[in-house]
Design a protein around this motif. Structure first.
Motif, mmCIF file in Angstrom:
data_model
loop_
_atom_site.group_PDB
_atom_site.id
_atom_site.type_symbol
_atom_site.label_atom_id
_atom_site.label_comp_id
_atom_site.label_asym_id
_atom_site.label_seq_id
_atom_site.Cartn_x
_atom_site.Cartn_y
_atom_site.Cartn_z
ATOM 1 N N ILE A 4 0.951 -1.196 0.039
ATOM 2 C CA ILE A 4 -0.169 0.099 0.021
ATOM 3 C C ILE A 4 0.692 1.301 -0.102
ATOM 4 O O ILE A 4 1.729 1.438 0.735
ATOM 5 N N MET A 6 0.663 5.239 0.606
ATOM 6 C CA MET A 6 -0.006 6.298 0.813
ATOM 7 C C MET A 6 0.433 7.635 0.864
ATOM 8 O O MET A 6 1.883 7.902 1.020
ATOM 9 N N HIS A 89 -3.375 5.233 -1.846
ATOM 10 C CA HIS A 89 -4.451 5.682 -0.844
ATOM 11 C C HIS A 89 -4.138 7.066 -0.614
ATOM 12 O O HIS A 89 -3.075 7.686 -0.115
ATOM 13 N N GLN A 91 -4.072 10.549 0.836
ATOM 14 C CA GLN A 91 -4.556 11.133 1.932
ATOM 15 C C GLN A 91 -4.642 12.695 2.108
ATOM 16 O O GLN A 91 -3.617 13.135 2.193
ATOM 17 N N PHE A 112 -6.721 3.585 -6.956
ATOM 18 C CA PHE A 112 -6.671 4.313 -5.935
ATOM 19 C C PHE A 112 -7.571 4.770 -5.436
ATOM 20 O O PHE A 112 -8.699 4.585 -5.897
ATOM 21 N N VAL A 113 -7.485 4.959 -3.904
ATOM 22 C CA VAL A 113 -8.722 5.531 -3.117
ATOM 23 C C VAL A 113 -8.465 6.897 -2.719
ATOM 24 O O VAL A 113 -7.350 7.379 -2.514
ATOM 25 N N THR A 115 -9.179 10.002 0.368
ATOM 26 C CA THR A 115 -9.762 10.651 1.775
ATOM 27 C C THR A 115 -9.638 11.695 1.594
ATOM 28 O O THR A 115 -8.203 12.552 1.618
ATOM 29 N N LEU A 355 -10.953 0.506 6.223
ATOM 30 C CA LEU A 355 -10.119 0.783 5.347
ATOM 31 C C LEU A 355 -9.875 -0.513 4.582
ATOM 32 O O LEU A 355 -9.597 -0.611 3.414
ATOM 33 N N TYR A 359 -10.055 -1.458 0.552
ATOM 34 C CA TYR A 359 -8.786 -2.089 -0.223
ATOM 35 C C TYR A 359 -8.986 -3.437 -0.934
ATOM 36 O O TYR A 359 -8.835 -3.646 -1.970
#
Length: 386
Positions: A4, A6, A89, A91, A112-113, A115, A355, A359
């Protein structure tokens, strides 16, 4: 094991809600057996380019202009493209690092995500262009496999401003957990005369409002003290206000290192009241931490605070409340005491587990067109309950 990446504009040792969130979930993901790399900026160029903290690999990139919060880092594109990641991710969205990373991920087929971790700003101009910024970022955000708000307020706001369907968003609130302190009892202005005003020292955080109200209380309660807990560019103005009010021996201004969780727990546990009288907060980590040690909290009635007030977690006042009114509400909040011991708060383990669910759902859909929107709802739809 998942690999992962970030992306966060800032990370430890810098203090802030997003920095705390990323650190808390990244370390828990590592403890669960996953490999986590945090790609972040090095705004002053003084930190190591690479290091490991608690099993989390940290890669810091040069940012330009130096020391600015709207920085960009040309190295983001290469770092994302050349890494061996399963998922990224993002952030936080407020610097140019986020769109560069999203573009790199899209180009290389990396799911990708996002937040958002939205916040306010002391600059009226910067605040006024937020909606425009959201619209410009929308085409890249729409490519995300999942969009995440830390509150219903934030998810609703970005859905509206980006013109992206609300069902593309889920809500995963920030957690809160500080070292437990035993024997805390309900406080009152008579026996625990410490008020703590939380937040980075920016005008929009409202410390000047807390100071004005404290000045009203100071005449009635000679032993009462105020701690302004934070650091930032507004410190000189706040110290000037303290001097003009003649409160120099009653007010302390300063931060606690973000890694010293015990000191933070000690201070918040000893407070008769914690306040955050900010213009804007999506779901403030600092307030959740205060609640986790059962401190009574007073906030403004705005943005994400409204959800906390509706749930009975905080007491709130109008943003434009007078110092006299604010002082009365401070006393009322102190007399009412902390929230019920039985009240359940989200914690960082909950946040991390949710989370991980995101994922896994993302990676279970090999076709990019199935990684977004309703295809991911299923088990995740319950996340919007918070």
């Amino acid at each position: 094991m998942m690999r992962i990446l970030m992306l966060s504009a800032r990370y430890l040792p810098f203090a802030g809600g997003t920095e705390t969130h990323v650190s808390e979930v990244a370390t828990r993901l590592v403890h669960k057996g996953h490999a986590v790399t945090v790609l972040t900026g090095n705004p002053d160029g003084l930190l190591p380019a690479a290091e490991s903290r608690d099993g989390v690999q940290i890669v810091r990139l040069k940012t330009f202009p130096r020391g600015r919060d709207w920085c960009f880092a040309p190295g983001v594109f290469r770092a994302v493209a050349e890494g061996d990641w399963d998922l990224m991710h993002v952030q936080g969205y407020h610097t140019f690092l986020a769109p560069l990373a999203m573009a790199a991920a899209s180009r290389n087929g990396l799911p990708f995500v996002v937040t958002f971790h939205s916040g306010g700003h002391s600059s009226r101009f910067r605040s006024s262009i937020r909606r425009f910024q959201h619209r410009m970022l929308a085409p890249l955000a729409a490519r995300a496999a999942q969009l995440i708000g830390v509150s219903r307020f934030e998810a609703d706001l970005f859905s509206h401003n980006m013109a992206i369907a609300r069902d593309r968003f889920i809500v995963i609130p920030n957690g809160a957990r500080l070292p437990e302190k035993s024997g805390r009892r309900p406080a009152s202005p008579h026996d625990r005369p410490l008020i703590v005003s939380l937040g980075r020292l920016e005008r929009y955080k409202g410390h000047h409002r807390a100071l004005a109200a404290f000045n009203v209380l100071a005449t009635k309660f000679p032993d009462m003290r105020l701690r302004i807990l934070g650091e930032g560019p507004y410190e000189a103005k706040l110290r000037q206000q303290v001097a003009e009010l003649g409160l120099g021996n009653r007010v302390e201004i300063g931060a606690i290192p973000p890694t010293d969780r015990s000191a933070m727990a000690d201070l918040l546990s000893s407070a008769a009241l914690v306040v955050l009288l900010s213009d804007y907060e999506a779901h403030p980590v600092a307030v959740m931490e205060a609640l986790s040690v059962k401190a009574p909290v007073l906030t403004t009635d705005t943005s994400g605070f409204r959800e906390l007030a509706e749930e009975g977690l905080v007491r709130s006042i109008p943003l434009n409340a007078s110092p006299d009114f604010t002082a009365r509400e401070m006393l009322a909040a102190m007399e009412a005491g902390p929230i019920s011991v039985e009240t359940s708060l989200p914690d960082w383990d909950d946040c991390t587990d949710r989370l991980l669910m995101v994922y896994r759902r993302v990676l279970s859909h090999p076709q990019p067109e199935l990684r977004t929107g309703p295809a991911l709802l299923g088990d995740l739809k319950h996340d919007d309950r918070c």
